[in-house]
Design a protein around this motif. Structure first.
Motif, mmCIF file in Angstrom:
data_model
loop_
_atom_site.group_PDB
_atom_site.id
_atom_site.type_symbol
_atom_site.label_atom_id
_atom_site.label_comp_id
_atom_site.label_asym_id
_atom_site.label_seq_id
_atom_site.Cartn_x
_atom_site.Cartn_y
_atom_site.Cartn_z
ATOM 1 N N MET A 7 -6.153 -0.701 -7.088
ATOM 2 C CA MET A 7 -4.731 -0.944 -7.310
ATOM 3 C C MET A 7 -4.159 -1.898 -6.269
ATOM 4 O O MET A 7 -3.295 -2.732 -6.574
ATOM 5 N N LEU A 8 -4.655 -1.808 -5.035
ATOM 6 C CA LEU A 8 -4.194 -2.724 -4.000
ATOM 7 C C LEU A 8 -4.675 -4.147 -4.289
ATOM 8 O O LEU A 8 -3.908 -5.112 -4.129
ATOM 9 N N VAL A 9 -5.908 -4.294 -4.739
ATOM 10 C CA VAL A 9 -6.404 -5.619 -5.102
ATOM 11 C C VAL A 9 -5.615 -6.163 -6.289
ATOM 12 O O VAL A 9 -5.230 -7.352 -6.312
ATOM 13 N N ALA A 38 0.834 -1.209 0.000
ATOM 14 C CA ALA A 38 0.000 0.000 0.000
ATOM 15 C C ALA A 38 0.864 1.253 0.000
ATOM 16 O O ALA A 38 0.586 2.221 -0.721
ATOM 17 N N ALA A 39 1.921 1.243 0.809
ATOM 18 C CA ALA A 39 2.821 2.404 0.854
ATOM 19 C C ALA A 39 3.504 2.614 -0.493
ATOM 20 O O ALA A 39 3.680 3.756 -0.946
ATOM 21 N N LYS A 40 3.898 1.532 -1.131
ATOM 22 C CA LYS A 40 4.559 1.640 -2.428
ATOM 23 C C LYS A 40 3.617 2.229 -3.483
ATOM 24 O O LYS A 40 4.033 3.045 -4.319
ATOM 25 N N ILE A 41 2.346 1.816 -3.446
ATOM 26 C CA ILE A 41 1.375 2.357 -4.411
ATOM 27 C C ILE A 41 1.254 3.865 -4.248
ATOM 28 O O ILE A 41 1.272 4.619 -5.236
ATOM 29 N N ILE A 42 1.162 4.340 -3.013
ATOM 30 C CA ILE A 42 1.052 5.777 -2.769
ATOM 31 C C ILE A 42 2.328 6.497 -3.180
ATOM 32 O O ILE A 42 2.291 7.564 -3.815
#
Length: 454
Positions: free
Chosen positions: A308-310, A81-85
């Motif tokens: 995106m997380l899914v 999740a942190a990487k996506i942000i």
């Protein structure tokens, strides 16, 4: 009475008195006359009532059908999740496609292939806010007030709430141990058509039905679709539990061989994380555009970050292995519940034996009403869902739903041990500290009739 006075009185007055005062205060407000007729049909779900109560410390909750999230790799998911942000935040936090991202729709086709649907195309998939939203959109697109929707008896309470909100006439079809009975479906359709009713669709949960845990037998599945097709009735297939069969391969969904006649709804709530509120509908190509536009009118677009997380989970994690973990966990917990019922239940009590999913359906002797027993169960330290929540009927129910998915085996055994003496007691009509299903339905009818008159 002011809210402050009402709050102060809550510690001294019975719950039903507080409820009556609050309703009286609300109905006196000048805005009451602005409510639509549809709003009169929207009521608090009995499952939500009990879910809130089940959070009290010390209670064993056999009520909520929640997945066991503790088995997920939470540390890795946090890093993802942190990487996506950090790397794609401008996309993740921005508006997205109303239909959902192409990547996730393509991945959903792979998930459905694991369930037995091998011809799904991404362009016919619509991402929704869980399958609850998919039900809402289907009802909005196809049903006018007074139209008929067919459902299994019993069926999912969230679907019943949706149908009531859209002023749809809900008609039940009998099930047995092998699911929906084709002959009963045929007879109900014929009777309703003879009465001039307009039947729009059959809503069905064929795999590990919520609340009963019953699975529609493989030999009945095509027959059910054929009956509906011959009457020009759509099938809306809700399959959130299909991959959670305890052993063996999933049964082929009704949609698998019937792409033009079935709207198929799936969800990541049971196989990944319900808090992300990501589900989908696989819609027949000739119906897709109107369904998609109706979905977009409600949500504008499904949340990009959640999608995106899914997608990252499906791409970078062993999601099939996680499902195998879930299957083992839930099989163990179901076995613990069945063993405890066998040991503790009073004579005359029966229950289903699910092959997957989250729920066991318990039937008490005729004449018992499980709603009044709920208050006694709470006092005994255990929570269940009364059966009346899962049917459109106003009649009392001698059924109850027990959920095993989120509860360790030892807690399940303790919960059933606490519950058994409660079920041996008579169940006179009494206050629950909750509004009973019958009382709630009667109130809704009274309020709706009152508005129509005035």
């Amino acid at each position: 009475m002011s809210h402050e006075t009402l709050d102060a009185a809550a510690g001294t007055l019975p719950a039903e008195a507080i409820d009556a005062i609050e309703r009286a205060a609300t109905s006196a407000h000048r805005h009451e006359e602005l409510f639509s007729e549809r709003a009169a049909n929207i009521r608090q779900s009995a499952v939500r009532d009990v879910f809130d109560i089940s959070m009290r410390p010390g209670l064993v909750s056999l009520a909520g059908g929640s997945p066991y999230l503790q088995s997920l790799p939470l540390d890795r998911l946090a890093a993802t999740a942190a990487k996506i942000i950090a790397e794609d935040g401008l996309t993740a936090l921005q508006y997205g496609s109303g239909q959902g991202s192409e990547e996730l729709r393509t991945q959903i086709c792979e998930v459905m292939a694991a369930e037995g649907i091998t011809d799904a195309l991404p362009q016919n998939v619509v991402i929704t806010a869980g399958s609850q939203s998919a039900q809402d959109v289907a009802t909005k697109v196809f049903c006018n007030p007074g139209d008929v929707v067919l459902v299994e008896d019993p069926t999912y309470v969230g679907a019943l709430n949706t149908f009531e909100a859209y002023q749809v006439q809900v008609e039940t079809v009998e099930m047995d141990d092998e699911g929906l009975v084709p002959e009963q479906l045929e007879a109900r359709i014929a009777a309703l058509q003879l009465a001039g009713k307009n039947i729009k669709f059959l809503y069905t949960i064929p795999n590990f039905n919520n609340p009963s845990g019953i699975t529609l037998a493989a030999g009945r599945r095509q027959r059910i679709v054929d009956i509906c097709r011959s009457a020009n009735i759509l099938v809306v297939e809700d399959n959130p539990y299909g991959l959670l069969r305890f052993s063996g391969e999933p049964l082929a969904p009704l949609r698998a061989a019937n792409p033009d006649d079935v709207i198929y709804m799936g969800s990541f709530s049971k196989i990944f994380a319900p808090g992300l509120r990501i589900g989908w509908a696989l819609v027949p190509e000739h119906l897709q555009r109107r369904y998609y536009l109706a979905a977009e009118a409600v949500t504008l677009c499904p949340p990009a970050f959640n999608q995106m997380l899914v997608s990252a989970y499906l791409r970078d994690y062993d999601w099939r292995g996680q499902i195998e973990t879930y299957r083992g966990l839930y099989a163990e917990r179901c076995a613990a519940l069945l063993a405890a019922l066998e040991e503790h239940m009073p004579p005359g009590t029966t229950w289903t034996r699910p092959e997957g999913g989250f729920f066991v359906w318990v039937t008490l002797p005729e004449g018992v009403d499980t709603y009044p027993l709920l208050r006694k169960a709470i006092d005994a330290g255990v929570v269940f869902i009364p059966g009346a929540a899962f049917t459109p009927s106003d009649d009392p129910s001698n059924k109850l739903r027990l959920a095993f998915s989120a509860v360790p085996p030892e807690a399940i055994a303790e919960g059933v041990r606490r519950l058994a003496p409660v079920l041996q007691q008579p169940s006179p009509r009494c206050s629950l500290g909750l509004t009973s299903a019958t009382e709630t339905k009667q109130r809704s009818t009274h309020e709706r009739n009152h508005r129509c008159r005035g």
